[in-house]
Design a protein around this motif. Structure first.
Motif, mmCIF file in Angstrom:
data_model
loop_
_atom_site.group_PDB
_atom_site.id
_atom_site.type_symbol
_atom_site.label_atom_id
_atom_site.label_comp_id
_atom_site.label_asym_id
_atom_site.label_seq_id
_atom_site.Cartn_x
_atom_site.Cartn_y
_atom_site.Cartn_z
ATOM 1 N N THR A 43 0.832 -1.202 0.000
ATOM 2 C CA THR A 43 0.000 0.000 0.000
ATOM 3 C C THR A 43 0.867 1.253 0.000
ATOM 4 O O THR A 43 0.592 2.213 -0.725
ATOM 5 N N ARG A 44 1.931 1.241 0.809
ATOM 6 C CA ARG A 44 2.832 2.389 0.856
ATOM 7 C C ARG A 44 3.490 2.632 -0.499
ATOM 8 O O ARG A 44 3.703 3.786 -0.907
ATOM 9 N N LYS A 45 3.840 1.560 -1.186
ATOM 10 C CA LYS A 45 4.485 1.701 -2.494
ATOM 11 C C LYS A 45 3.551 2.388 -3.485
ATOM 12 O O LYS A 45 3.977 3.232 -4.277
ATOM 13 N N LEU A 46 2.272 2.040 -3.444
ATOM 14 C CA LEU A 46 1.297 2.709 -4.303
ATOM 15 C C LEU A 46 1.149 4.177 -3.911
ATOM 16 O O LEU A 46 1.126 5.071 -4.762
ATOM 17 N N LYS A 47 1.040 4.440 -2.630
ATOM 18 C CA LYS A 47 0.810 5.802 -2.155
ATOM 19 C C LYS A 47 2.006 6.721 -2.383
ATOM 20 O O LYS A 47 1.878 7.951 -2.331
ATOM 21 N N HIS A 80 3.471 7.253 -5.091
ATOM 22 C CA HIS A 80 3.365 7.951 -6.373
ATOM 23 C C HIS A 80 2.561 9.243 -6.189
ATOM 24 O O HIS A 80 1.512 9.239 -5.536
ATOM 25 N N PRO A 81 3.029 10.348 -6.753
ATOM 26 C CA PRO A 81 2.339 11.631 -6.520
ATOM 27 C C PRO A 81 0.917 11.694 -7.063
ATOM 28 O O PRO A 81 0.135 12.538 -6.619
ATOM 29 N N PHE A 82 0.550 10.830 -8.021
ATOM 30 C CA PHE A 82 -0.806 10.841 -8.574
ATOM 31 C C PHE A 82 -1.798 10.061 -7.711
ATOM 32 O O PHE A 82 -3.012 10.165 -7.910
ATOM 33 N N VAL A 83 -1.304 9.257 -6.782
ATOM 34 C CA VAL A 83 -2.190 8.373 -6.003
ATOM 35 C C VAL A 83 -2.742 9.124 -4.794
ATOM 36 O O VAL A 83 -1.998 9.495 -3.880
ATOM 37 N N LYS A 84 -4.058 9.355 -4.795
ATOM 38 C CA LYS A 84 -4.720 10.009 -3.664
ATOM 39 C C LYS A 84 -4.950 9.030 -2.521
ATOM 40 O O LYS A 84 -4.811 9.375 -1.345
#
Length: 659
Positions: free
Chosen positions: A91-95, A97-101
């Protein structure tokens, strides 16, 4: 049509505090179950960015959520499909990214097929074609033509289509589909999606009525929703439901479907250990302008102690479907009411009790309620399931896996697809019908016929508008002939409004056999933009708990003196911590009534099986009215049998308008 701007966005607080149900009493265990699916919301970039982010983070991109350009479904193949700890690093890896809200790992929950029995089918080679009978259909004034019975080998065993008294049934107690067929309506141009464990689309009785374009496998994420093989034929459920709707006519294979010229689509989504909100939502929002009807013969576990319903995304999918589906006319969602028997209550099932679904109960071939039938005030009507278990061929005859047939399909699982087939006939008769029209047609054309409660607990009665209903059967058994006739002459309904009639927030204690009574006096938003003079659905959002939740019983009485039991005793429900939190108990029993006046809620603890004393605590009740400002039926027409029913309702509406 539900005005999504005025209903959802204008009153955001009401929607998310009331409609997005507080889920309590889930029986998957105390430990949270996590899956390998993530909901990912982006601030910008759309699908191209989503695909790139998934690839860079080691995920697989699946699809947008409900056609969104900001919300997407990702899966991670290295994460187990079922685990008991959150995958925080993923989850942290996804978050990062600057586009991931936001990125939310999906929890898993249990959804159960209804009426499943692990019985094998009948081989086609074992069947013998019956000689067709020549019969004359009854109602000549409805342009009904003289025709032959279908020649399909199992048609004589399909007593729910034509009850001659076979298998211990009562002659004439059926769905009256021959009258609809005789008027020339067989479901042409209508597609019903079977949300289930897949469809055997190679079956000789289904393959020409299979809509491959509208089908999808949400378990394997491909376009081939074929059932997964098991030795017990556990995944025959969807194929059996599909045959009830669209099995071909006169092809010497199995029986015939209710709407035998309609199409069925397979949405495979039940065949996995745990369901997720993403899968449910994407299935219920799949191709809503191609799919007309969604048929569901499943739900939360029917164990008499589960209180559960749709999560946020799934609720959004259903609301979007009734607002935007079928190019704005609204998708039809048909739901099996449940198989928990007398010890359960389908108002504790947030799918069957939703005002946006049509909840269908079942009756046997001699008019009784089946032993597994749940009762609740949200049930709109009934069809048929199996008859007496001691009599051969009293089950529902339909298609089965691997080109086989069965005569043992049962449960409310069998009832919901029959209703979907009748709705397909009505949609062919009038393609302009909205989701609301279908519910009004169901109320107006369903019949008491010979239906009765063998336990003598629930009797037929009339509501304040003169409509006859039963707590078990809703407004009666669906009548295909009457529904098609009225659909063909149907006029558009007045606009629907939503009125918050009042709310009581007050802590009150109640014990065993020590009921409390609360009242709300309402003018039904008179003189405002949300004025409701004639009811459709009525919701009571209640917060209450008890030392034994299953012993709570609640009755709601309308100003026109119609009493609905919105919660019955559930002796197996021993939950004692949370109770119900703003749970939307719904009734259809006050349909077409005038809502202005005093509403009364009675809350009590009934003595349980051990006769122990239970302490209850009431906290809140909010009453929400859904209906029209103007009389809905003044311009409607019906066949001769239903004109009397319409006359009663119109007379009551005239009196209400004068007052």
């Amino acid at each position: 049509m539900v005005d999504i701007k005025s209903w959802i966005f204008k009153d955001c607080c009401l929607v998310f505090s009331l409609l997005c149900i507080s889920i309590v009493g889930i029986t998957t265990g105390d430990q949270e179950v996590l899956t390998n699916s993530w909901l990912v919301e982006l601030s910008e970039g759309g699908e191209a960015a989503a695909r790139d982010i998934a690839k860079r983070a080691g995920f697989s991109y699946v699809s947008p959520v409900l056609g969104s350009d900001t919300e997407f479904h990702f899966i991670h193949n290295a994460v187990p499909k079922t685990r008991f700890r959150r995958s925080i690093l993923h989850t942290r890896k996804l978050k990062s990214h600057p586009f991931v809200k936001r990125a939310v790992q999906q929890t898993g929950f249990v959804r159960s097929k209804r009426g499943y029995k692990p019985l094998k089918g009948v081989l086609l080679s074992d069947l013998h074609i019956n000689n067709p009978e020549i019969g004359q259909l009854i109602n000549d004034e409805k342009d009904v033509v003289i025709g032959k019975d279908p020649t399909d080998p199992l048609f004589d065993k399909e007593w729910f289509l034509k009850n001659r008294g076979q298998s211990g049934g009562i002659k004439g107690l059926d769905l009256n589909v021959e009258a609809a067929w005789g008027m020339g309506f067989t479901g042409k141009g209508v597609t019903t999606a079977i949300m289930d464990d897949g469809i055997d689309y190679l079956h000789e009785d289904l393959k020409y009525n299979y809509n491959s374009e509208a089908s999808y496998d949400f378990s394997s994420n491909d376009h081939f929703p074929y059932p997964r093989y098991t030795d017990t034929w556990f995944n025959s459920h969807g194929t059996r439901c599909a045959g009830e709707i669209a099995a071909a006519r006169d092809n010497d294979v199995c029986g015939v479907g209710v709407a035998y010229d309609s199409k069925v689509a397979g949405l495979r989504m039940l065949d996995q250990p745990f369901m997720t909100d993403l899968i449910e939502a994407n299935a219920m929002g799949h191709m809503p302008n191609i799919i007309d009807i969604y048929s569901a013969s499943w739900g939360p576990t029917d164990d008499g102690k589960t209180v559960d319903g749709p999560r946020n995304l799934t609720m959004r999918a259903i609301v979007k479907g009734v607002n935007e589906g079928r190019n704005g006319k609204g998708n039809i969602y048909v739901w099996a009411s449940g198989d928990g028997g007398q010890e359960d209550d389908c108002n504790c099932d947030g799918y069957a009790a939703s005002m946006w679904t049509i909840s269908i109960n079942s009756a046997t071939n001699d008019g009784q309620t089946a032993g597994y039938d749940e009762s609740c005030s949200s049930t709109l009507a009934s069809t048929f399931s199996n008859g007496k278990s001691t009599i051969r061929d009293a089950g529902v005859a339909t298609t089965d896996l691997y080109n086989n047939c069965t005569t043992t399909h049962s449960g409310t699982s069998a009832a919901a697809p029959e209703a979907a087939g009748i709705f397909a006939l009505a949609l062919e008769a009038n393609r302009n019908l909205t989701w609301r029209d279908m519910q009004h047609l169901t109320v107006l054309t369903s019949k008491r016929n010979r239906l009765f409660d063998p336990y003598l607990k629930h009797f037929w009665q009339y509501n304040g508008a003169g409509l006859e209903f039963n707590h078990l059967f809703g407004y009666g058994v669906l009548d295909a002939g009457a529904m098609v006739y009225m659909a063909n002459h149907w006029k558009p309904l007045p606009e629907r409004f939503h009125c918050t009639a009042g709310s009581i927030k007050k802590e009150m204690n109640f014990g065993t056999n020590e009921p409390i009574t609360l009242t709300i006096d309402t003018d039904a938003c008179k003189g405002t933009d949300n004025e409701v003079n004639f009811l459709e659905h009525l919701q009571a959002f209640v917060t209450v708990k008890s030392s034994y939740r299953g012993n709570i019983v609640m009755h709601l009485t309308s100003p026109m003196n119609t009493t609905s039991m919105i919660l019955s005793q559930r002796p197996n429900d021993d939950e004692h911590k949370n109770g119900f939190t703003r749970w939307p108990f719904m009734t259809t029993h006050t349909w077409a009534e005038a809502p202005r006046g005093t509403w009364t809620l009675r809350v009590e603890n009934i003595a349980g099986k051990n006769n122990e004393y239970d302490d209850g605590l009431f906290r809140e009740w909010t009453l929400v009215l859904h209906g029209t400002r103007d009389p809905p039926y003044h311009h409607q027409d019906a066949d001769e049998e239903n004109q009397t029913k319409l006359f009663k309702v119109k007379r009551m509406h005239d009196m209400a308008m004068k007052n």
